[in-house]
Motif scaffolding. Structure first.
Motif, PDB file in Angstrom:
ATOM      1  N   SER A 138       0.823  -1.204   0.000  1.00 15.10           N
ATOM      2  CA  SER A 138       0.000   0.000   0.000  1.00 15.10           C
ATOM      3  C   SER A 138       0.860   1.257   0.000  1.00 15.10           C
ATOM      4  N   LEU A 139       1.928   1.256   0.790  1.00 15.08           N
ATOM      5  CA  LEU A 139       2.808   2.415   0.834  1.00 15.08           C
ATOM      6  C   LEU A 139       3.504   2.633  -0.503  1.00 15.08           C
ATOM      7  N   LEU A 140       3.884   1.548  -1.160  1.00 14.59           N
ATOM      8  CA  LEU A 140       4.499   1.673  -2.483  1.00 14.59           C
ATOM      9  C   LEU A 140       3.508   2.266  -3.482  1.00 14.59           C
ATOM     10  N   ARG A 141       2.244   1.891  -3.370  1.00 17.32           N
ATOM     11  CA  ARG A 141       1.228   2.465  -4.247  1.00 17.32           C
ATOM     12  C   ARG A 141       1.016   3.945  -3.952  1.00 17.32           C
ATOM     13  N   VAL A 142       1.088   4.311  -2.676  1.00 13.31           N
ATOM     14  CA  VAL A 142       0.944   5.725  -2.320  1.00 13.31           C
ATOM     15  C   VAL A 142       2.105   6.532  -2.904  1.00 13.31           C
ATOM     16  N   TYR A 143       3.305   5.958  -2.896  1.00 16.59           N
ATOM     17  CA  TYR A 143       4.442   6.583  -3.569  1.00 16.59           C
ATOM     18  C   TYR A 143       4.058   6.949  -5.004  1.00 16.59           C
ATOM     19  N   GLN A 144       3.489   5.993  -5.714  1.00 20.13           N
ATOM     20  CA  GLN A 144       3.087   6.218  -7.098  1.00 20.13           C
ATOM     21  C   GLN A 144       1.952   7.238  -7.184  1.00 20.13           C
ATOM     22  N   ASP A 145       1.043   7.184  -6.205  1.00 18.85           N
ATOM     23  CA  ASP A 145      -0.063   8.139  -6.178  1.00 18.85           C
ATOM     24  C   ASP A 145       0.452   9.572  -6.059  1.00 18.85           C
ATOM     25  N   ILE A 146       1.467   9.765  -5.218  1.00 21.60           N
ATOM     26  CA  ILE A 146       2.018  11.111  -5.031  1.00 21.60           C
ATOM     27  C   ILE A 146       2.605  11.634  -6.335  1.00 21.60           C
ATOM     28  N   ASP A 147       3.372  10.780  -7.010  1.00 10.15           N
ATOM     29  CA  ASP A 147       3.966  11.187  -8.293  1.00 10.15           C
ATOM     30  C   ASP A 147       2.879  11.508  -9.315  1.00 10.15           C
TER      31      ASP A 147
ATOM     32  N   LEU B 150      -1.094   8.465   9.258  1.00  7.36           N
ATOM     33  CA  LEU B 150      -0.503   8.566   7.933  1.00  7.36           C
ATOM     34  C   LEU B 150      -1.591   8.775   6.880  1.00  7.36           C
ATOM     35  N   SER B 151      -2.715   8.130   7.056  1.00  3.34           N
ATOM     36  CA  SER B 151      -3.842   8.309   6.150  1.00  3.34           C
ATOM     37  C   SER B 151      -4.295   9.764   6.134  1.00  3.34           C
ATOM     38  N   GLU B 152      -4.352  10.370   7.305  1.00  5.83           N
ATOM     39  CA  GLU B 152      -4.771  11.778   7.397  1.00  5.83           C
ATOM     40  C   GLU B 152      -3.773  12.694   6.692  1.00  5.83           C
ATOM     41  N   TYR B 153      -2.484  12.397   6.816  1.00  4.76           N
ATOM     42  CA  TYR B 153      -1.470  13.167   6.090  1.00  4.76           C
ATOM     43  C   TYR B 153      -1.743  13.123   4.589  1.00  4.76           C
ATOM     44  N   CYS B 154      -2.065  11.926   4.080  1.00  3.24           N
ATOM     45  CA  CYS B 154      -2.319  11.771   2.646  1.00  3.24           C
ATOM     46  C   CYS B 154      -3.556  12.556   2.226  1.00  3.24           C
ATOM     47  N   VAL B 155      -4.625  12.416   2.992  1.00  2.00           N
ATOM     48  CA  VAL B 155      -5.886  13.080   2.647  1.00  2.00           C
ATOM     49  C   VAL B 155      -5.700  14.594   2.588  1.00  2.00           C
TER      50      VAL B 155
ATOM     51  N   PRO C 285       3.522  17.548  -1.322  1.00  2.00           N
ATOM     52  CA  PRO C 285       3.771  16.198  -1.835  1.00  2.00           C
ATOM     53  C   PRO C 285       5.194  15.726  -1.558  1.00  2.00           C
ATOM     54  N   ARG C 286       6.160  16.639  -1.622  1.00  2.00           N
ATOM     55  CA  ARG C 286       7.555  16.253  -1.363  1.00  2.00           C
ATOM     56  C   ARG C 286       7.726  15.807   0.091  1.00  2.00           C
ATOM     57  N   MET C 287       7.134  16.544   1.034  1.00  2.00           N
ATOM     58  CA  MET C 287       7.226  16.164   2.444  1.00  2.00           C
ATOM     59  C   MET C 287       6.496  14.851   2.695  1.00  2.00           C
ATOM     60  N   LEU C 288       5.334  14.679   2.081  1.00  2.00           N
ATOM     61  CA  LEU C 288       4.582  13.432   2.227  1.00  2.00           C
ATOM     62  C   LEU C 288       5.400  12.270   1.684  1.00  2.00           C
TER      63      LEU C 288
END
Length: 290
Positions: free
Chosen positions: A92-101, A134-139, A149-152
């Motif tokens: 899931s974290l790897l997918r979030v990496y891709q989501d940020i990009d 961490l979920s709240e940070y993403c939202v 996005p860079r800090m996230l």
């Protein structure tokens, strides 16, 4: 019907289950609550269903609802694929990496659609369940009102290292632990001499490092670290962490109340030695201080 788990036949006795969905619901509860002795290819506590094959055909997202309603008498072989919770979190974290990009490369209107859909993604739902902070940070980041996005990206990277290589991340934390313990011991003097900004910084850094140590401990425990025989000052490590957490809360409460004397005493005589003891026990369980 033969029921397999990760390709191996499982000794599962059906009761009142009538559909594939009934079996999966019962299995999910067992995976989350049981802690059996395990061997290679078998399941353990903290696992989740991550895939499904019926009569040799892999299930796809679009067909799941129909498959869940399927009568078990029409199935010859049900192969259930499971993954450990840490493995699923890493994915899931790897997918979030891709989501940020992806998010950073979108236009204004596309970002709006992205944030509306992201919360329904599997990675978003798992983070909301297992890592709510961490979920709240993403939202908030994807809404444009939180971290950049860079800090996230940096925070997600740190959490990934904790799950992928907890022992290595613990080793890399050693100089931070040594430095913050020294600063905790200096905290009473900093308060007395009016170094308020340094005192604030010390409390904040300590809180972050302690949180990191607790997270790594939980990952190591989930991966099979035996904590029953680990003791710190003759206290079982799980109890020691409980006392540590209580002392940390007391420090933060004293800090909010501006009780400089109590803050200094707790930092110097309680939390600095406790952090050293906990870190030593986690690094070298057999050599933890008695």
């Amino acid at each position: 019907m033969d029921i397999l788990i990760n390709g191996q036949k499982a000794d599962i006795i059906l009761d009142n289950e009538q559909t594939v969905g009934d079996i999966l619901a019962a299995l999910e509860q067992w995976l989350g609550n049981s802690a059996p002795h395990t061997s290679r290819g078998s399941c353990a506590s903290g696992h989740r269903v991550s895939g499904l094959s019926i009569d040799g055909e892999m299930a796809h997202t679009g067909s799941l609802e129909e498959l869940f309603r399927r009568d078990i008498h029409s199935v010859k072989t049900l192969d259930i694929i499971t993954s450990s919770l840490p493995q699923l979190i890493i994915e899931s974290l790897l997918r979030v990496y891709q989501d940020i990009d992806e998010y950073e490369n979108l236009g204004f209107d596309e970002k709006q659609r992205f944030r509306e859909q992201w919360g329904e993604s599997p990675q978003a739902q798992l983070l909301a369940e297992q890592l709510p902070e961490l979920s709240e940070y993403c939202v908030t980041s994807f809404s444009g009102n939180g971290l950049s996005p860079r800090m996230l990206h940096a925070i997600i990277g740190e959490r990934l290292r904790e799950f992928q290589d907890p022992a290595g991340e613990l080793d890399r934390t050693e100089p931070l632990v040594a430095e913050i313990c020294a600063r905790l011991e200096d905290l009473p003097l900093d308060i007395q001499t009016g170094k308020d900004s340094r005192a604030v910084e010390t409390v904040q850094i300590f809180s972050n490092i302690a949180g990191k140590i607790f997270r790594i401990f939980n990952v190591l425990k989930a991966e099979g670290l035996s904590t029953e025989e680990i003791k710190v000052e003759e206290i079982p490590v799980s109890d020691y962490i409980g006392e540590f957490s209580a002392a940390l809360k007391e420090l933060l409460a004293a800090y909010e109340q501006r009780d400089a004397v109590l803050v200094g005493d707790l930092a110097e005589y309680e939390l600095a030695p406790r952090l050293r003891g906990l870190y030593a026990a986690m690094r070298n369980p057999a050599e933890s201080p008695a």
